[in-house]
Design a protein around this motif. Sequence first.
Motif: not given
Length: 80
Positions: A45-53, A67-72, A3-11
């Motif tokens: 090691d789950p991490e929950e976050y919001e990104l772009f709504g 990495a395993v990613l689940t989008e709710l 994940i690029d740094q700009k996207m990471n900053d928006n988390r």
Amino acid sequence: MMIDQKMNDNRVPRDFYARDPEEQQLFLTDTWCDHCQQLGLGMRDPEEYELFGMIFIEGKCCQCGEAVLTELTEDEFDDE
């Protein structure tokens, strides 16, 4: 997963552990690993976050460590 740094900053961090324990368990066990191409290997090691709504839960596959990613989706929220 890179994940690029700009996207990471928006988390916007969220507290995965504030969820109901049964719901946590479901997210930790009912996973799909793109690397292993298998369902239900589990996530650690789950991490929950919001990104772009959108809300995501990201962790590592219990089998391979990738990495395993689940989008709710709205479907998950309909039961609440």
